[in-house]
Motif scaffolding. Structure first.
Motif, PDB file in Angstrom:
ATOM      1  N   GLU A   1      25.001  -6.272  -1.653  1.00  0.00           N
ATOM      2  CA  GLU A   1      24.024  -5.195  -1.403  1.00  0.00           C
ATOM      3  C   GLU A   1      23.904  -4.337  -2.648  1.00  0.00           C
ATOM      4  N   ILE A   2      22.628  -4.111  -3.082  1.00  0.00           N
ATOM      5  CA  ILE A   2      22.339  -3.301  -4.272  1.00  0.00           C
ATOM      6  C   ILE A   2      21.507  -2.100  -3.837  1.00  0.00           C
ATOM      7  N   THR A   3      21.969  -0.912  -4.189  1.00  0.00           N
ATOM      8  CA  THR A   3      21.244   0.326  -3.846  1.00  0.00           C
ATOM      9  C   THR A   3      21.166   1.222  -5.066  1.00  0.00           C
ATOM     10  N   ALA A   4      20.144   2.109  -5.066  1.00  0.00           N
ATOM     11  CA  ALA A   4      19.969   3.059  -6.168  1.00  0.00           C
ATOM     12  C   ALA A   4      18.995   4.149  -5.712  1.00  0.00           C
ATOM     13  N   PRO A   5      18.968   5.299  -6.358  1.00  0.00           N
ATOM     14  CA  PRO A   5      17.992   6.342  -5.996  1.00  0.00           C
ATOM     15  C   PRO A   5      16.560   5.968  -6.349  1.00  0.00           C
ATOM     16  N   LEU A   6      16.389   5.125  -7.439  1.00  0.00           N
ATOM     17  CA  LEU A   6      15.024   4.884  -7.909  1.00  0.00           C
ATOM     18  C   LEU A   6      14.900   3.449  -8.372  1.00  0.00           C
ATOM     19  N   LEU A   7      13.764   2.817  -8.006  1.00  0.00           N
ATOM     20  CA  LEU A   7      13.432   1.475  -8.452  1.00  0.00           C
ATOM     21  C   LEU A   7      12.102   1.513  -9.175  1.00  0.00           C
ATOM     22  N   SER A   8      12.069   0.967 -10.387  1.00  0.00           N
ATOM     23  CA  SER A   8      10.822   0.853 -11.163  1.00  0.00           C
ATOM     24  C   SER A   8      10.585  -0.612 -11.455  1.00  0.00           C
TER      25      SER A   8
ATOM     26  N   ARG B   1      15.129   5.330  -3.161  1.00  0.00           N
ATOM     27  CA  ARG B   1      16.214   4.802  -2.331  1.00  0.00           C
ATOM     28  C   ARG B   1      15.997   3.342  -1.930  1.00  0.00           C
ATOM     29  N   PRO B   2      15.780   2.487  -2.915  1.00  0.00           N
ATOM     30  CA  PRO B   2      15.599   1.075  -2.588  1.00  0.00           C
ATOM     31  C   PRO B   2      16.945   0.408  -2.251  1.00  0.00           C
TER      32      PRO B   2
ATOM     33  N   GLY C   1       0.832  -1.200   0.000  1.00  0.00           N
ATOM     34  CA  GLY C   1       0.000   0.000   0.000  1.00  0.00           C
ATOM     35  C   GLY C   1       0.863   1.245   0.000  1.00  0.00           C
ATOM     36  N   ASN C   2       0.398   2.308   0.645  1.00  0.00           N
ATOM     37  CA  ASN C   2       1.155   3.549   0.735  1.00  0.00           C
ATOM     38  C   ASN C   2       2.083   3.463   1.940  1.00  0.00           C
ATOM     39  N   LEU C   3       3.379   2.973   1.661  1.00  0.00           N
ATOM     40  CA  LEU C   3       4.309   2.700   2.730  1.00  0.00           C
ATOM     41  C   LEU C   3       5.528   3.606   2.655  1.00  0.00           C
ATOM     42  N   GLU C   4       6.182   3.794   3.793  1.00  0.00           N
ATOM     43  CA  GLU C   4       7.436   4.522   3.865  1.00  0.00           C
ATOM     44  C   GLU C   4       8.378   3.774   4.789  1.00  0.00           C
ATOM     45  N   ARG C   5       9.696   3.798   4.388  1.00  0.00           N
ATOM     46  CA  ARG C   5      10.754   3.157   5.163  1.00  0.00           C
ATOM     47  C   ARG C   5      10.376   1.722   5.525  1.00  0.00           C
ATOM     48  N   VAL C   6      10.202   0.934   4.482  1.00  0.00           N
ATOM     49  CA  VAL C   6       9.788  -0.448   4.663  1.00  0.00           C
ATOM     50  C   VAL C   6      11.001  -1.361   4.468  1.00  0.00           C
TER      51      VAL C   6
ATOM     52  N   GLY D   1      14.246  -3.282   0.927  1.00  0.00           N
ATOM     53  CA  GLY D   1      13.645  -2.117   1.581  1.00  0.00           C
ATOM     54  C   GLY D   1      13.713  -0.904   0.691  1.00  0.00           C
ATOM     55  N   PHE D   2      13.047   0.172   1.123  1.00  0.00           N
ATOM     56  CA  PHE D   2      13.066   1.411   0.343  1.00  0.00           C
ATOM     57  C   PHE D   2      12.693   2.551   1.279  1.00  0.00           C
ATOM     58  N   GLN D   3      12.896   3.783   0.791  1.00  0.00           N
ATOM     59  CA  GLN D   3      12.586   4.956   1.588  1.00  0.00           C
ATOM     60  C   GLN D   3      11.106   5.319   1.477  1.00  0.00           C
ATOM     61  N   GLU D   4      10.600   5.270   0.192  1.00  0.00           N
ATOM     62  CA  GLU D   4       9.212   5.727   0.014  1.00  0.00           C
ATOM     63  C   GLU D   4       8.708   5.186  -1.312  1.00  0.00           C
ATOM     64  N   ARG D   5       7.421   4.807  -1.299  1.00  0.00           N
ATOM     65  CA  ARG D   5       6.789   4.431  -2.560  1.00  0.00           C
ATOM     66  C   ARG D   5       6.371   5.707  -3.281  1.00  0.00           C
ATOM     67  N   LEU D   6       6.648   5.768  -4.588  1.00  0.00           N
ATOM     68  CA  LEU D   6       6.400   6.994  -5.341  1.00  0.00           C
ATOM     69  C   LEU D   6       5.196   6.872  -6.263  1.00  0.00           C
TER      70      LEU D   6
END
Length: 959
Positions: A70-77, A56-57, A19-24, A40-45
């Motif tokens: 560990e894989i990180t990036a500013p944006l996940l689609s 920030r996933p 749903g509408n989640l943040e810092r999951v 995990g991620f910072q925020e769903r967009l």
């Protein structure tokens, strides 16, 4: 935080509605509760139904060996696909600067009283965009890619990465285009440098393992999983390390990931610390003393360690035009130290240059950085070529392997080239003194350009060549089945040739001498003073070979030969030893040769023989102790008689001999000389024996033939010089004649063509030939004789009729036989007796002093000469005697029959063989006595018994 249960074989994943989640943060655990994956991620967009977007996933994949991806990036689609009425996001894209980090988590005991986790990064992959599928089982990055790690840095584009979720490892990584790849060969944990030290280290590790096995299970640490990966680069690959550059068609690198390699921690698990066996404190004393000793040892090795670590930590830069691929390898066994790093280059050919100068070339080059070994293999149409430093290089048609513990091994035909020539063999093995491959400084390179070459700091300790060895230079040729060379280090640290051991069919030749040995050859060289300005390269010393101090050659069955070309002598035997006597061994050394027999060759057809031969080249003298002999060619027999052609003479001695090389003179003791001469009319055997013999040889050179030694001067010294000569019928084998001479000295002078007997002597001749057997040589058609007349023929027919007879001549001081004039002289008291030896004559006389035909001649001087030759149809064969002249108190007695004998006495007497008459001369004061009469002269026919003369008072002399 949302957690899921274990996911195993055949189970279905648990679906989660977002749903509408943040810092999951989502966590997946295995059946033991260990975290396997995190998301995990910072925020769903996004709010759409077909696209999920997050800021920030992060994704984490945890391995059993405490390693994390560990894989990180500013944006996940993530596009959402519908199946069975459900939304299933099974692929996606990371954008805006993707970062993939692989790191390990270790427990640290240095961060405080409590242990804490410490994060140690292995490498990081960065790119702008990353597409993934199937829970990150395959990743694709479009655009520039950068890889950074503790030992690897790379830059390129178009990344493809596959990850095996089941085996928890990277399955394949490909960069389709690569800008560069940098590998940092970090200094590994110091390990044992020799095989013995390695064994000791393994034993210590085993002991530690045994000690740990006694601890409770909870105290044990789980063994880390080790993976080996192969990194492949294609098309025009260039590898640069320091001033070295490698070019190849393809390069493969094997490297270990995980374990406890050189870029990891030590066996005690202390991060940042390294346990160095070489730094152990071995003294047994107070801890303070041990610490001081340890500090002292470290200070001594400080500069060397810094230089070595600087070399080992150099960066390797790789570029190519083709793709870069990384795949796991399952058929390679991990190393015991856990620091396997191996590079293999393929090409046509692979080339290695140092400062734009080629030092290696091969079809394949394999570097093992764990053991510092290099393997070079030939390719199709390409031999292995490598520089040996200081103007030396070598080639092989198969494989060359360098190992700092075992040396440099050549498998296949080896051809080494130096400034002096070539060294050729089918196998080769070089062992070096302990050293490392340090690069010369720029100053060194400018001072000596040859220092830019490979292996120049390696000092050869030994060289082993086999399979047929050949060494050539402008002045020397060498060959053998095997060769071993050993080097010492001089005060400058350079290798100096000390000893050579060659085996099997050894042959070494230069302008001065030739040396051959059927079995083996050993050469020890002088320890020369070092001069760094003129140091001879190691391999080149096998051609220059320094100054020999000792030489030993062996060859059973006369398989050793040493020939001095300039001094023109040669020795052969079973064993040869030479000592230099602090000088040139080939010119002033002392040599000994043993054999059955050993031989000193005097010329092409003559030699000295003995069980031991000693040669002092300084005094130019050979000594042969004990028994020995000499074989030579002579043109005249031992009585000075001419032979139809030169014959071999065999001289044996019992009490040793000496030979002067310069004077060509042999001195022997207790000597026996034997000569056999086969001619058409007789076979002659000569035997000369004496207590001492001096023989002077000379070079005789004939047209279209080489020089050979022949007798020039022979002195047989007594007392008791004895010469026996026998002649046999070549058809029947019967004895025809026997002559025996005894005197104090016998001298044959070839230059003067003179045979001289000195001192009191006796000659006995037994002639068994009948009267009709020729006693003289047959003349040529031009009337000239083809050879000189034998001495025995002249003396046997000196008096009386031809036929079997015994002749004895006794002299008191001297006899001379001139071979040119064919005259024999006896001086100072001569007695001659001639007696027929017919069986009938001896049977008819009971008194041997009254035998018919007995002739007795006593005088002061006697001359016997051969008469002129004439055709057989004009003059009968009267034997060799032309005339006999006796002078000074001559007494002559002849027995015609048992009842008739005549007595002559006078001042001189002449016997003429042509007329068979004896003429005696006297004077008024000293008349000739004939039986009971005195006459001025008397002429007597020995054959008929007729005589005539002139009584005293008449002056007429006979015709």
């Amino acid at each position: 935080m949302i957690e899921t249960g274990p996911v195993g074989m055949g189970s279905e994943p648990i679906r989660v509605k977002i749903g509408n989640l943040e810092r999951v943060r989502y966590i997946k655990r295995d059946e033991n509760g260990r975290i396997m994956q995190e998301f995990g991620f910072q925020e769903r967009l996004s709010r759409g139904k077909r696209l999920l977007e997050f800021s920030r996933p992060f994704f984490k994949f945890h391995r059993e060996d405490r390693q994390t991806i560990e894989i990180t990036a500013p944006l996940l689609s993530m596009p959402v696909e519908f199946a069975g009425g459900q939304r299933l996001p099974d692929r996606g894209s990371l954008k805006g600067g993707v970062r993939i980090e692989i790191y390990r988590t270790e427990r640290s005991r240095l961060s405080g009283p409590e242990e804490k986790d410490q994060r140690l990064t292995d490498f990081v992959v960065e790119m702008e965009k990353l597409d993934f599928q199937g829970e990150f089982s395959q990743l694709t990055g479009i655009g520039p890619v950068r890889i950074t790690g503790t030992q690897i840095n790379a830059s390129g584009s178009d990344l493809t990465l596959q990850y095996d979720q089941v085996r928890q490892r990277l399955q394949e990584l490909e960069l389709r285009r690569i800008d560069y790849l940098r590998l940092k060969t970090a200094a590994p944990t110091k390990t044992a440098k020799t095989t013995e030290e390695k064994k000791e280290r393994v034993a210590q590790q085993a002991a530690k393992t045994d000690n740990k096995s006694s601890l409770p299970d909870e105290g044990k640490t789980k063994k880390k999983k080790v993976e080996i990966y192969k990194l492949s680069l294609h098309q025009d690959v260039v590898v640069v390390r320091g001033r070295e550059e490698l070019t190849a068609d393809m390069v493969e690198i094997l490297a270990e990931v995980g374990g406890s390699g050189g870029n990891q921690h030590d066996s005690e698990g202390l991060p940042g610390l390294r346990f160095n066996k070489e730094d152990e404190i071995k003294s047994e004393g107070p801890a303070e003393d041990k610490t001081q000793e340890q500090a002292k040892n470290k200070e001594i090795n400080k500069d060397k360690e810094k230089e070595q670590e600087k070399e080992e930590e150099q960066e390797v830069v790789i570029t190519c035009r083709g793709p870069l691929r990384i795949r796991p390898v399952d058929d390679v066994i991990p190393s015991a130290e856990g620091n396997k790093l191996e590079l293999t280059a393929y090409g046509s050919p692979v080339r290695v240059r140092r400062e734009n100068e080629e030092v290696l070339r091969a079809g394949q080059i394999r570097y093992n950085l764990e053991h510092k070994t290099v393997a070079l293999k030939s390719g199709k149409g390409h031999k292995v070529w490598l520089s040996m430093g200081q103007g030396q290089y070598a080639t092989s048609d198969n494989e060359v392997i360098y190992d700092p513990c075992t040396g440099l091994t050549f498998d296949g035909r080896l051809l080494a080239t130096t400034d002096k020539g070539q060294i050729e063999a089918n196998q080769g093995h070089l062992i070096f003194y302990p050293s490392h491959l340090s690069h010369p400084t720029d100053a060194d390179s400018r001072k000596d350009p040859r220092k830019n070459e490979a292996l120049q700091t390696l000092r050869i300790k030994s060289v082993k060549l086999g399979g047929g060895v050949k060494i050539t230079d402008p002045n020397t040729s060498y060959s053998s089945d095997k060769l071993q060379a050993y080097f010492d280090r001089d005060d400058q640290g350079n290798s100096q040739l000390n000893r050579i051991l060659a085996q099997g069919s050894v042959r070494m030749e230069n302008p001065d001498y030739l040396l051959e040995a059927r079995d083996n050859l050993q050469i020890t060289f002088f320890d020369e003073q070092s001069d760094s300005s003129r140091t001879v390269p190691s391999l080149e010393q096998l051609q220059v070979r320094g100054r020999p101090e000792y030489i030993m050659a062996k060859g059973a069955g006369g398989g050793v030969l040493f020939r001095d070309k300039k001094q023109k002598f040669e020795v052969t035997g079973d064993k040869l030893e030479g000592n230099a006597n602090n000088s040139d061994i080939a010119r002033q050394g002392f040599w000994q040769i043993w054999g059955q027999p050993a031989e000193v060759k005097l010329a092409k057809q003559g030699n000295l023989q003995g069980k031991i031969i000693q040669i002092d080249l300084k005094t130019r003298y050979c000594t042969i102790p004990g028994e020995g002999g000499i074989n030579a060619m002579i043109a005249d027999d031992l009585a000075g008689n001419a032979m139809d052609k030169p014959r071999p003479i065999e001289i044996k001695w019992l009490e040793g001999a000496g030979y002067s090389i310069d004077a060509n003179e042999v001195v022997a003791r207790e000597v026996t000389a034997c000569l056999e001469n086969r001619e058409s009319d007789a076979i002659f055997y000569d035997v000369l024996s004496c207590p001492e013999m001096n023989i002077t040889l000379r070079d005789e050179e004939k047209e279209n033939t080489s020089k050979k030694k022949t007798l020039s001067d022979l002195w047989a010294k007594g007392p008791g010089v004895r010469l026996v000569r026998e002649a046999y019928d070549p058809c029947t084998g019967g004895l025809m004649m026997r002559m025996e001479m005894e005197t104090r000295q016998l001298h044959f002078d070839k230059a003067a063509n003179l045979l001289t007997a000195l001192g009191e002597g006796l000659i006995e001749i037994s002639d068994y030939r009948s009267a009709n057997v020729p006693r003289t040589s047959r003349p040529h058609l031009d009337g000239k004789r083809d050879k000189k007349e034998p001495l025995d023929n002249i003396l046997s027919s000196s008096l009386g009729e031809l036929g079997p007879a015994y002749t004895m001549i006794r002299f008191l001081k001297r006899m001379e036989y001139n071979l040119d004039t064919e005259k024999v002289f006896f001086y100072d008291g001569v007695g001659l007796r001639r007696l027929p030896i017919s069986d009938q004559v001896l049977a008819d006389s009971s008194d041997r002093s009254n035998i018919p035909g007995l002739m007795v001649l006593d005088c002061d001087e006697l001359e016997v000469a051969r008469g002129p030759s004439a055709p057989d149809d004009k003059v009968k064969d009267v034997g060799s005697l032309g005339y006999l002249r006796a002078g000074g108190n001559v007494v002559f007695e002849v027995i015609q029959s048992p009842r008739e004998r005549h007595f002559f006495a006078g001042r001189s007497l002449l016997f003429d063989r042509q007329t068979n008459t004896v003429t005696a001369y006297g004077s008024e004061l000293s008349p000739v006595r004939f039986d009971q009469t005195q006459m001025l002269w008397l002429k007597y026919n020995i054959e008929t018994g007729d005589f005539s003369g002139k009584p005293i008072g008449q002056s007429v002399v006979p015709d």
